[in-house]
Motif scaffolding. Structure first.
Motif, PDB file in Angstrom:
ATOM      1  N   ALA A  34       0.837  -1.204   0.000  1.00  9.57           N
ATOM      2  CA  ALA A  34       0.000   0.000   0.000  1.00  9.57           C
ATOM      3  C   ALA A  34       0.873   1.256   0.000  1.00  9.57           C
ATOM      4  CB  ALA A  34      -0.934  -0.003   1.207  1.00  9.57           C
ATOM      5  N   ALA A  35       1.940   1.230   0.793  1.00 10.03           N
ATOM      6  CA  ALA A  35       2.844   2.376   0.826  1.00 10.03           C
ATOM      7  C   ALA A  35       3.553   2.542  -0.519  1.00 10.03           C
ATOM      8  CB  ALA A  35       3.865   2.209   1.951  1.00 10.03           C
ATOM      9  N   ASP A  36       3.970   1.438  -1.137  1.00 11.16           N
ATOM     10  CA  ASP A  36       4.628   1.504  -2.448  1.00 11.16           C
ATOM     11  C   ASP A  36       3.673   2.044  -3.512  1.00 11.16           C
ATOM     12  OD1 ASP A  36       6.915   0.516  -1.319  1.00 11.16           O
ATOM     13  OD2 ASP A  36       6.725  -1.505  -2.175  1.00 11.16           O
ATOM     14  N   ASP A  37       2.417   1.576  -3.485  1.00 12.14           N
ATOM     15  CA  ASP A  37       1.431   2.063  -4.452  1.00 12.14           C
ATOM     16  C   ASP A  37       1.186   3.552  -4.273  1.00 12.14           C
ATOM     17  OD1 ASP A  37       1.228  -0.473  -5.485  1.00 12.14           O
ATOM     18  OD2 ASP A  37      -0.647  -0.956  -4.440  1.00 12.14           O
ATOM     19  N   LYS A  38       1.102   3.993  -3.018  1.00 17.06           N
ATOM     20  CA  LYS A  38       0.877   5.408  -2.753  1.00 17.06           C
ATOM     21  C   LYS A  38       2.078   6.229  -3.239  1.00 17.06           C
ATOM     22  CE  LYS A  38      -0.261   8.646   0.915  1.00 17.06           C
ATOM     23  NZ  LYS A  38      -0.514   8.826   2.341  1.00 17.06           N
ATOM     24  N   LEU A  39       3.298   5.738  -3.004  1.00 17.66           N
ATOM     25  CA  LEU A  39       4.500   6.427  -3.459  1.00 17.66           C
ATOM     26  C   LEU A  39       4.537   6.509  -4.983  1.00 17.66           C
ATOM     27  CD1 LEU A  39       7.256   7.718  -2.868  1.00 17.66           C
ATOM     28  CD2 LEU A  39       8.224   5.415  -2.915  1.00 17.66           C
ATOM     29  N   ARG A  40       4.233   5.399  -5.656  1.00 17.47           N
ATOM     30  CA  ARG A  40       4.222   5.404  -7.118  1.00 17.47           C
ATOM     31  C   ARG A  40       3.191   6.383  -7.664  1.00 17.47           C
ATOM     32  NH1 ARG A  40       4.697  -0.639  -6.644  1.00 17.47           N
ATOM     33  NH2 ARG A  40       6.886  -1.059  -7.035  1.00 17.47           N
ATOM     34  N   ALA A  41       2.014   6.399  -7.067  1.00 21.05           N
ATOM     35  CA  ALA A  41       0.971   7.328  -7.514  1.00 21.05           C
ATOM     36  C   ALA A  41       1.411   8.779  -7.302  1.00 21.05           C
ATOM     37  CB  ALA A  41      -0.329   7.055  -6.768  1.00 21.05           C
ATOM     38  N   THR A  42       2.059   9.050  -6.177  1.00 21.56           N
ATOM     39  CA  THR A  42       2.539  10.406  -5.901  1.00 21.56           C
ATOM     40  C   THR A  42       3.608  10.814  -6.906  1.00 21.56           C
ATOM     41  OG1 THR A  42       2.075  10.096  -3.550  1.00 21.56           O
ATOM     42  CG2 THR A  42       3.572  11.878  -4.133  1.00 21.56           C
ATOM     43  N   ILE A  43       4.524   9.911  -7.212  1.00 22.57           N
ATOM     44  CA  ILE A  43       5.576  10.203  -8.189  1.00 22.57           C
ATOM     45  C   ILE A  43       4.974  10.428  -9.571  1.00 22.57           C
ATOM     46  CG2 ILE A  43       7.552   9.214  -9.423  1.00 22.57           C
ATOM     47  CD1 ILE A  43       8.348   7.913  -6.746  1.00 22.57           C
ATOM     48  N   ASP A  44       4.026   9.569  -9.971  1.00 26.39           N
ATOM     49  CA  ASP A  44       3.374   9.746 -11.270  1.00 26.39           C
ATOM     50  C   ASP A  44       2.683  11.099 -11.361  1.00 26.39           C
ATOM     51  OD1 ASP A  44       4.186   7.366 -12.335  1.00 26.39           O
ATOM     52  OD2 ASP A  44       2.328   6.295 -11.898  1.00 26.39           O
ATOM     53  N   GLU A  45       1.983  11.486 -10.302  1.00 26.77           N
ATOM     54  CA  GLU A  45       1.295  12.774 -10.296  1.00 26.77           C
ATOM     55  C   GLU A  45       2.287  13.933 -10.351  1.00 26.77           C
ATOM     56  OE1 GLU A  45      -1.545  15.408 -10.705  1.00 26.77           O
ATOM     57  OE2 GLU A  45      -1.869  13.255 -10.723  1.00 26.77           O
ATOM     58  N   ALA A  46       3.399  13.816  -9.616  1.00 24.97           N
ATOM     59  CA  ALA A  46       4.409  14.877  -9.627  1.00 24.97           C
ATOM     60  C   ALA A  46       5.038  15.019 -11.009  1.00 24.97           C
ATOM     61  CB  ALA A  46       5.478  14.601  -8.574  1.00 24.97           C
ATOM     62  N   VAL A  47       5.336  13.905 -11.652  1.00 24.66           N
ATOM     63  CA  VAL A  47       5.921  13.944 -12.998  1.00 24.66           C
ATOM     64  C   VAL A  47       4.917  14.539 -13.976  1.00 24.66           C
ATOM     65  CG1 VAL A  47       6.688  12.490 -14.919  1.00 24.66           C
ATOM     66  CG2 VAL A  47       7.565  12.085 -12.624  1.00 24.66           C
ATOM     67  N   ARG A  48       3.671  14.106 -13.875  1.00 29.71           N
ATOM     68  CA  ARG A  48       2.636  14.628 -14.765  1.00 29.71           C
ATOM     69  C   ARG A  48       2.481  16.143 -14.581  1.00 29.71           C
ATOM     70  NH1 ARG A  48      -0.936  11.162 -13.391  1.00 29.71           N
ATOM     71  NH2 ARG A  48      -0.218   9.624 -14.871  1.00 29.71           N
TER      72      ARG A  48
END
Length: 124
Positions: A34-48
């Motif tokens: 869950a923490a990894d998924d949240k981190l990946r989503a945050t990184i994707d949003e930041a890159v976007r």
């Protein structure tokens, strides 16, 4: 007979301990995922957001930046960036930036300049 009973008790205790350890391990894995998924989503949003900010820029900057063509692939179409293999990432990046960046002017090197000169045999 008492040894057999002790062995059965010991086996039952081990089974309970193993089951408890398996539950704790599964809970730790779920929390980590869950923490990894949240981190990946945050990184994707930041890159976007960074890409949109870079492409959105100020009026002066966007006038000189070529606008993407409608048939250019969007970042969202490629899927999550963190799931891409290196080859897929390079292909996606080259397709994505192909018409978004203008070719940069680069002066000729001395070797290119001399190589581009016509051969002069002195007869002219």
């Amino acid at each position: 007979m008492p040894e057999d009973m002790n062995q059965r008790r010991w086996n039952a205790l081990q089974a309970r301990l193993d089951a408890d350890a398996a539950k704790r391990h599964a809970a730790r894995l779920a929390i980590k995922e869950a923490a990894d998924d949240k981190l990946r989503a945050t990184i994707d949003e930041a890159v976007r957001a960074a890409v949109q900010g870079m492409l959105g820029g100020s009026a002066e900057a966007t006038e000189s930046v070529p606008q993407p063509s409608p048939e250019a692939p969007a970042a969202a179409e490629a899927g999550p960036l963190h799931e891409m293999e290196p080859g897929a990432w390079q292909a996606h990046a080259s397709r994505y930036w192909a018409d978004r960046t203008a070719p940069k002017y680069r002066p000729m090197t001395m070797g290119e300049f001399l190589g581009a000169q016509a051969d002069d045999d002195g007869a002219a």
